[in-house]
Motif scaffolding. Structure first.
Motif, PDB file in Angstrom:
ATOM      1  N   LYS A   1      -3.426  -2.927  -8.969  1.00  0.00           N
ATOM      2  CA  LYS A   1      -3.639  -3.300 -10.363  1.00  0.00           C
ATOM      3  C   LYS A   1      -3.968  -2.029 -11.127  1.00  0.00           C
ATOM      4  O   LYS A   1      -4.906  -1.315 -10.781  1.00  0.00           O
ATOM      5  N   LEU A   2      -3.156  -1.752 -12.166  1.00  0.00           N
ATOM      6  CA  LEU A   2      -3.310  -0.527 -12.925  1.00  0.00           C
ATOM      7  C   LEU A   2      -3.600  -0.825 -14.386  1.00  0.00           C
ATOM      8  O   LEU A   2      -3.028  -1.765 -14.954  1.00  0.00           O
ATOM      9  N   SER A   3      -4.449  -0.011 -14.990  1.00  0.00           N
ATOM     10  CA  SER A   3      -4.659  -0.087 -16.429  1.00  0.00           C
ATOM     11  C   SER A   3      -3.427   0.511 -17.103  1.00  0.00           C
ATOM     12  O   SER A   3      -2.570   1.112 -16.436  1.00  0.00           O
ATOM     13  N   THR A   4      -3.350   0.380 -18.408  1.00  0.00           N
ATOM     14  CA  THR A   4      -2.223   0.955 -19.138  1.00  0.00           C
ATOM     15  C   THR A   4      -2.183   2.470 -18.951  1.00  0.00           C
ATOM     16  O   THR A   4      -1.114   3.037 -18.712  1.00  0.00           O
ATOM     17  N   GLU A   5      -3.342   3.114 -19.023  1.00  0.00           N
ATOM     18  CA  GLU A   5      -3.394   4.573 -18.830  1.00  0.00           C
ATOM     19  C   GLU A   5      -2.964   4.967 -17.418  1.00  0.00           C
ATOM     20  O   GLU A   5      -2.192   5.899 -17.230  1.00  0.00           O
ATOM     21  N   GLU A   6      -3.453   4.233 -16.435  1.00  0.00           N
ATOM     22  CA  GLU A   6      -3.056   4.509 -15.050  1.00  0.00           C
ATOM     23  C   GLU A   6      -1.559   4.283 -14.866  1.00  0.00           C
ATOM     24  O   GLU A   6      -0.895   5.043 -14.154  1.00  0.00           O
ATOM     25  N   SER A   7      -1.035   3.256 -15.512  1.00  0.00           N
ATOM     26  CA  SER A   7       0.406   2.981 -15.423  1.00  0.00           C
ATOM     27  C   SER A   7       1.212   4.145 -15.971  1.00  0.00           C
ATOM     28  O   SER A   7       2.234   4.528 -15.390  1.00  0.00           O
ATOM     29  N   GLN A   8       0.759   4.707 -17.084  1.00  0.00           N
ATOM     30  CA  GLN A   8       1.450   5.867 -17.658  1.00  0.00           C
ATOM     31  C   GLN A   8       1.394   7.060 -16.702  1.00  0.00           C
ATOM     32  O   GLN A   8       2.383   7.777 -16.529  1.00  0.00           O
ATOM     33  N   GLN A   9       0.243   7.270 -16.088  1.00  0.00           N
ATOM     34  CA  GLN A   9       0.121   8.363 -15.121  1.00  0.00           C
ATOM     35  C   GLN A   9       1.025   8.128 -13.926  1.00  0.00           C
ATOM     36  O   GLN A   9       1.666   9.052 -13.438  1.00  0.00           O
ATOM     37  N   TRP A  10       1.066   6.905 -13.459  1.00  0.00           N
ATOM     38  CA  TRP A  10       1.936   6.573 -12.332  1.00  0.00           C
ATOM     39  C   TRP A  10       3.397   6.786 -12.694  1.00  0.00           C
ATOM     40  O   TRP A  10       4.154   7.343 -11.907  1.00  0.00           O
ATOM     41  N   LEU A  11       3.805   6.331 -13.881  1.00  0.00           N
ATOM     42  CA  LEU A  11       5.199   6.530 -14.299  1.00  0.00           C
ATOM     43  C   LEU A  11       5.552   8.007 -14.330  1.00  0.00           C
ATOM     44  O   LEU A  11       6.622   8.410 -13.861  1.00  0.00           O
ATOM     45  N   SER A  12       4.659   8.808 -14.885  1.00  0.00           N
ATOM     46  CA  SER A  12       4.915  10.252 -14.945  1.00  0.00           C
ATOM     47  C   SER A  12       4.986  10.858 -13.546  1.00  0.00           C
ATOM     48  O   SER A  12       5.873  11.666 -13.257  1.00  0.00           O
ATOM     49  N   ALA A  13       4.063  10.463 -12.682  1.00  0.00           N
ATOM     50  CA  ALA A  13       4.053  11.001 -11.318  1.00  0.00           C
ATOM     51  C   ALA A  13       5.295  10.550 -10.539  1.00  0.00           C
ATOM     52  O   ALA A  13       5.908  11.361  -9.829  1.00  0.00           O
ATOM     53  N   LEU A  14       5.672   9.284 -10.675  1.00  0.00           N
ATOM     54  CA  LEU A  14       6.877   8.807  -9.996  1.00  0.00           C
ATOM     55  C   LEU A  14       8.109   9.550 -10.504  1.00  0.00           C
ATOM     56  O   LEU A  14       9.006   9.890  -9.718  1.00  0.00           O
TER      57      LEU A  14
ATOM     58  N   LEU B   1      11.673   5.006  -4.992  1.00  0.00           N
ATOM     59  CA  LEU B   1      10.813   5.417  -6.108  1.00  0.00           C
ATOM     60  C   LEU B   1      11.412   4.982  -7.446  1.00  0.00           C
ATOM     61  O   LEU B   1      10.680   4.603  -8.368  1.00  0.00           O
ATOM     62  N   GLY B   2      12.732   5.035  -7.550  1.00  0.00           N
ATOM     63  CA  GLY B   2      13.397   4.554  -8.762  1.00  0.00           C
ATOM     64  C   GLY B   2      13.146   3.067  -8.976  1.00  0.00           C
ATOM     65  O   GLY B   2      12.893   2.624 -10.103  1.00  0.00           O
ATOM     66  N   GLY B   3      13.183   2.306  -7.898  1.00  0.00           N
ATOM     67  CA  GLY B   3      12.878   0.878  -7.984  1.00  0.00           C
ATOM     68  C   GLY B   3      11.439   0.632  -8.407  1.00  0.00           C
ATOM     69  O   GLY B   3      11.160  -0.268  -9.210  1.00  0.00           O
ATOM     70  N   LEU B   4      10.523   1.433  -7.870  1.00  0.00           N
ATOM     71  CA  LEU B   4       9.119   1.305  -8.276  1.00  0.00           C
ATOM     72  C   LEU B   4       8.956   1.605  -9.765  1.00  0.00           C
ATOM     73  O   LEU B   4       8.210   0.903 -10.461  1.00  0.00           O
ATOM     74  N   GLN B   5       9.638   2.644 -10.243  1.00  0.00           N
ATOM     75  CA  GLN B   5       9.578   2.967 -11.668  1.00  0.00           C
ATOM     76  C   GLN B   5      10.059   1.795 -12.505  1.00  0.00           C
ATOM     77  O   GLN B   5       9.420   1.418 -13.488  1.00  0.00           O
ATOM     78  N   GLU B   6      11.197   1.238 -12.134  1.00  0.00           N
ATOM     79  CA  GLU B   6      11.752   0.112 -12.882  1.00  0.00           C
ATOM     80  C   GLU B   6      10.788  -1.071 -12.895  1.00  0.00           C
ATOM     81  O   GLU B   6      10.594  -1.713 -13.929  1.00  0.00           O
ATOM     82  N   THR B   7      10.188  -1.354 -11.761  1.00  0.00           N
ATOM     83  CA  THR B   7       9.239  -2.462 -11.675  1.00  0.00           C
ATOM     84  C   THR B   7       8.028  -2.208 -12.563  1.00  0.00           C
ATOM     85  O   THR B   7       7.574  -3.107 -13.281  1.00  0.00           O
TER      86      THR B   7
ATOM     87  N   LEU C   1       5.137  -3.435 -17.822  1.00  0.00           N
ATOM     88  CA  LEU C   1       4.519  -2.942 -19.050  1.00  0.00           C
ATOM     89  C   LEU C   1       5.177  -3.491 -20.316  1.00  0.00           C
ATOM     90  O   LEU C   1       4.611  -3.393 -21.404  1.00  0.00           O
ATOM     91  N   MET C   2       6.347  -4.077 -20.155  1.00  0.00           N
ATOM     92  CA  MET C   2       7.062  -4.611 -21.312  1.00  0.00           C
ATOM     93  C   MET C   2       6.371  -5.887 -21.798  1.00  0.00           C
ATOM     94  O   MET C   2       5.983  -6.715 -20.981  1.00  0.00           O
TER      95      MET C   2
END
Length: 182
Positions: free
Chosen positions: A115-128, A169-175, A180-181
């Motif tokens: 479970k990620l916050s919006t900020e954590e989600s952004q960090q994860w997207l950038s890292a992925l 990793l691409g699939g994780l990004q898409e998910t 977030l949508m």
């Protein structure tokens, strides 16, 4: 799965390297005014993660124009690369910390829910994204056509595990983007 992402994030951290003075500076203001490198990195992955700001996408520029572009890129890199590296380090560290906390919470249980916050989600997207760029650089992926060829690699090909990680990793990004949508 947790160990794979964590391992990739740690490898990315090692590749990016420590910050100015190993991030252990006694003077936080000194870091603000520290000049970064002016030359592009020699490693292809770092070149992809920290590309030149000025280049001619249309082809080879004239000698004088090319020299100007190198000078502008060097100046831009000098003032921005340390901050870019710090941001990429912080994003990768967020992934590692989140996974470490998840491992601690789910020890002995049958599974874990991230479970990620919006900020954590952004960090994860950038890292992925950085992880995919790094793997893509190692696989010499330059456009969508290269990705199509990866699907047809024989199982014996030594690149196959990295291809699978790249696609996963691409699939994780898409998910993550889909969650977030609104």
């Amino acid at each position: 799965m947790i160990s794979i992402i964590r391992s990739l994030a740690v490898q990315l951290l090692e590749l990016i390297g420590p910050g100015p003075a190993g991030d252990a500076s006694d003077d936080p203001l000194a870091e603000l005014f520290a000049d970064g490198p002016s030359e592009p990195p020699s490693d292809p992955v770092l070149k992809r993660l920290f590309p030149d700001a000025y280049s001619d996408p249309e082809g080879t520029p004239q000698a004088q124009e090319a020299e100007e572009q190198r000078a502008y890129s060097a100046e831009f890199r000098r003032y921005t690369e340390n901050d870019l590296r710090a941001g990429k380090r912080e994003n990768a560290l967020a992934v590692v910390r989140t996974l470490d906390a998840l491992n601690a919470e789910s020890a002995g249980e049958g599974g874990a829910v991230l479970k990620l916050s919006t900020e954590e989600s952004q960090q994860w997207l950038s890292a992925l994204n950085d992880l995919r760029l790094a793997i893509g650089s190692r696989l010499e992926i330059t456009d969508e056509d290269d990705t199509d060829l990866l699907y047809r690699l024989p199982d014996e090909d030594s690149r196959k595990p990295m291809v699978m990680a790249y696609l996963w990793l691409g699939g994780l990004q898409e998910t993550l983007v889909a969650t977030l949508m609104p």
